[in-house]
Motif scaffolding. Structure first.
Motif, PDB file in Angstrom:
ATOM      1  N   UNK A 126     -14.619   2.909 -18.229  1.00 64.38           N
ATOM      2  CA  UNK A 126     -13.643   3.459 -19.171  1.00 64.38           C
ATOM      3  C   UNK A 126     -14.301   3.744 -20.521  1.00 64.38           C
ATOM      4  N   UNK A 127     -15.195   2.853 -20.946  1.00 56.73           N
ATOM      5  CA  UNK A 127     -15.867   3.008 -22.248  1.00 56.73           C
ATOM      6  C   UNK A 127     -16.753   4.249 -22.284  1.00 56.73           C
ATOM      7  N   UNK A 128     -17.282   4.687 -21.127  1.00 57.58           N
ATOM      8  CA  UNK A 128     -18.127   5.885 -21.126  1.00 57.58           C
ATOM      9  C   UNK A 128     -17.362   7.129 -21.568  1.00 57.58           C
ATOM     10  N   UNK A 129     -16.043   7.055 -21.570  1.00 59.17           N
ATOM     11  CA  UNK A 129     -15.242   8.173 -22.085  1.00 59.17           C
ATOM     12  C   UNK A 129     -15.543   8.460 -23.547  1.00 59.17           C
ATOM     13  N   UNK A 130     -16.033   7.452 -24.271  1.00 59.29           N
ATOM     14  CA  UNK A 130     -16.355   7.610 -25.693  1.00 59.29           C
ATOM     15  C   UNK A 130     -17.804   8.034 -25.933  1.00 59.29           C
ATOM     16  N   UNK A 131     -18.592   8.150 -24.872  1.00 63.18           N
ATOM     17  CA  UNK A 131     -19.998   8.527 -25.020  1.00 63.18           C
ATOM     18  C   UNK A 131     -20.132   9.993 -25.424  1.00 63.18           C
ATOM     19  N   UNK A 132     -21.102  10.254 -26.284  1.00 65.92           N
ATOM     20  CA  UNK A 132     -21.410  11.639 -26.629  1.00 65.92           C
ATOM     21  C   UNK A 132     -22.039  12.354 -25.445  1.00 65.92           C
ATOM     22  N   UNK A 133     -22.773  11.604 -24.621  1.00 70.05           N
ATOM     23  CA  UNK A 133     -23.381  12.154 -23.410  1.00 70.05           C
ATOM     24  C   UNK A 133     -23.715  11.003 -22.477  1.00 70.05           C
ATOM     25  N   UNK A 134     -23.867  11.348 -21.198  1.00 65.21           N
ATOM     26  CA  UNK A 134     -24.335  10.396 -20.197  1.00 65.21           C
ATOM     27  C   UNK A 134     -25.618  10.958 -19.597  1.00 65.21           C
ATOM     28  N   UNK A 135     -26.672  10.172 -19.671  1.00 62.54           N
ATOM     29  CA  UNK A 135     -27.973  10.549 -19.100  1.00 62.54           C
ATOM     30  C   UNK A 135     -28.050   9.907 -17.720  1.00 62.54           C
ATOM     31  N   UNK A 136     -28.021  10.729 -16.673  1.00 64.75           N
ATOM     32  CA  UNK A 136     -28.029  10.226 -15.297  1.00 64.75           C
ATOM     33  C   UNK A 136     -29.453  10.191 -14.771  1.00 64.75           C
ATOM     34  N   UNK A 137     -29.860   9.016 -14.280  1.00 64.69           N
ATOM     35  CA  UNK A 137     -31.186   8.846 -13.686  1.00 64.69           C
ATOM     36  C   UNK A 137     -31.053   8.861 -12.166  1.00 64.69           C
ATOM     37  N   UNK A 138     -32.160   8.715 -11.481  1.00 66.59           N
ATOM     38  CA  UNK A 138     -32.145   8.603 -10.030  1.00 66.59           C
ATOM     39  C   UNK A 138     -32.083   7.163  -9.559  1.00 66.59           C
ATOM     40  N   UNK A 139     -31.855   6.238 -10.481  1.00 64.84           N
ATOM     41  CA  UNK A 139     -31.837   4.805 -10.168  1.00 64.84           C
ATOM     42  C   UNK A 139     -30.776   4.476  -9.122  1.00 64.84           C
ATOM     43  N   UNK A 140     -31.140   3.625  -8.163  1.00 64.98           N
ATOM     44  CA  UNK A 140     -30.212   3.198  -7.113  1.00 64.98           C
ATOM     45  C   UNK A 140     -29.988   1.687  -7.126  1.00 64.98           C
ATOM     46  N   UNK A 141     -30.269   1.039  -8.247  1.00 71.15           N
ATOM     47  CA  UNK A 141     -29.991  -0.384  -8.418  1.00 71.15           C
ATOM     48  C   UNK A 141     -28.551  -0.531  -8.907  1.00 71.15           C
ATOM     49  N   UNK A 142     -27.730  -1.335  -8.220  1.00 69.68           N
ATOM     50  CA  UNK A 142     -26.334  -1.475  -8.635  1.00 69.68           C
ATOM     51  C   UNK A 142     -26.188  -1.945 -10.081  1.00 69.68           C
ATOM     52  N   UNK A 143     -25.282  -1.298 -10.791  1.00 67.67           N
ATOM     53  CA  UNK A 143     -24.896  -1.629 -12.164  1.00 67.67           C
ATOM     54  C   UNK A 143     -26.004  -1.394 -13.192  1.00 67.67           C
ATOM     55  N   UNK A 144     -27.025  -0.622 -12.860  1.00 72.67           N
ATOM     56  CA  UNK A 144     -28.100  -0.316 -13.813  1.00 72.67           C
ATOM     57  C   UNK A 144     -27.616   0.785 -14.755  1.00 72.67           C
ATOM     58  N   UNK A 145     -26.787   0.365 -15.693  1.00 72.25           N
ATOM     59  CA  UNK A 145     -26.164   1.268 -16.661  1.00 72.25           C
ATOM     60  C   UNK A 145     -26.142   0.580 -18.021  1.00 72.25           C
ATOM     61  N   UNK A 146     -26.292   1.363 -19.067  1.00 74.51           N
ATOM     62  CA  UNK A 146     -26.233   0.804 -20.416  1.00 74.51           C
ATOM     63  C   UNK A 146     -25.627   1.838 -21.354  1.00 74.51           C
ATOM     64  N   UNK A 147     -24.782   1.366 -22.235  1.00 71.16           N
ATOM     65  CA  UNK A 147     -24.285   2.200 -23.331  1.00 71.16           C
ATOM     66  C   UNK A 147     -25.056   1.782 -24.573  1.00 71.16           C
ATOM     67  N   UNK A 148     -25.686   2.744 -25.217  1.00 72.18           N
ATOM     68  CA  UNK A 148     -26.398   2.507 -26.467  1.00 72.18           C
ATOM     69  C   UNK A 148     -25.493   2.874 -27.635  1.00 72.18           C
ATOM     70  N   UNK A 149     -25.505   2.033 -28.656  1.00 70.98           N
ATOM     71  CA  UNK A 149     -24.802   2.317 -29.901  1.00 70.98           C
ATOM     72  C   UNK A 149     -25.860   2.639 -30.945  1.00 70.98           C
ATOM     73  N   UNK A 150     -25.752   3.821 -31.509  1.00 73.07           N
ATOM     74  CA  UNK A 150     -26.750   4.293 -32.472  1.00 73.07           C
ATOM     75  C   UNK A 150     -26.753   3.442 -33.737  1.00 73.07           C
ATOM     76  N   UNK A 151     -27.949   3.159 -34.202  1.00 71.15           N
ATOM     77  CA  UNK A 151     -28.126   2.443 -35.459  1.00 71.15           C
ATOM     78  C   UNK A 151     -28.653   3.400 -36.516  1.00 71.15           C
ATOM     79  N   UNK A 152     -29.147   2.848 -37.583  1.00 71.53           N
ATOM     80  CA  UNK A 152     -29.754   3.637 -38.640  1.00 71.53           C
ATOM     81  C   UNK A 152     -31.167   3.135 -38.872  1.00 71.53           C
ATOM     82  N   UNK A 153     -32.041   4.022 -39.319  1.00 72.01           N
ATOM     83  CA  UNK A 153     -33.439   3.653 -39.520  1.00 72.01           C
ATOM     84  C   UNK A 153     -33.693   3.036 -40.904  1.00 72.01           C
ATOM     85  N   UNK A 154     -32.707   3.067 -41.745  1.00 75.55           N
ATOM     86  CA  UNK A 154     -32.880   2.496 -43.095  1.00 75.55           C
ATOM     87  C   UNK A 154     -32.090   1.232 -43.243  1.00 75.55           C
TER      88      UNK A 154
END
Length: 139
Positions: free
Chosen positions: A111-139
């Protein structure tokens, strides 16, 4: 030609347009991607490219301050989960910044992926190998 590690133009564009706390997802081959969310599909075949190698490359360009994982990841795929956590700890060392880790049920994660700016799909076949990144700042 771009000099840094990340060569994929769609991912480079995504990272360069994120603001503080914006979210994006890197996922395995099976995660459902909401129709309204941009899909950056890297999957070629089973396992190519892999989840962890994609995470490593994206982290070379993206400052993050938090990640969100499905609770099931740690119990169903513990080796991959631990490898991801180690990558995050390595990124904390490189960036000198703390990265928070939050767990949701897999249903809440999807459900949370609905808020993602994009989803990068890999060829990974390991169950639940998913992560949502929250952008930080460099300063």
């Amino acid at each position: 030609m771009k000099k840094s590690t990340l060569l994929n133009s769609d991912i480079a564009h995504l990272v360069s347009t994120l603001g503080h706390t914006d979210e994006y997802t890197i996922c395995d081959a099976g995660l459902p991607i909401p129709q309204h969310v941009a899909r950056i599909d890297l999957a070629l075949t089973h396992g190519v490219p892999g989840f962890l190698e994609t995470v490593r490359v994206v982290l070379t360009e993206s400052q993050i301050e938090g990640i969100i994982l499905a609770e099931e990841f740690a119990t169903v795929s513990p080796a991959c989960h631990e490898a991801l956590i180690q990558e995050i700890r390595n990124e904390e060392t490189r960036s000198g910044k703390s990265i928070s880790i939050q767990y949701l049920s897999h249903e809440e994660f999807k459900e949370r992926t609905n808020d993602s700016h994009a989803v990068i799909r890999t060829g990974e076949c390991t169950p639940y190998a998913n992560v949502i990144f929250q952008a930080g700042v460099v300063f």
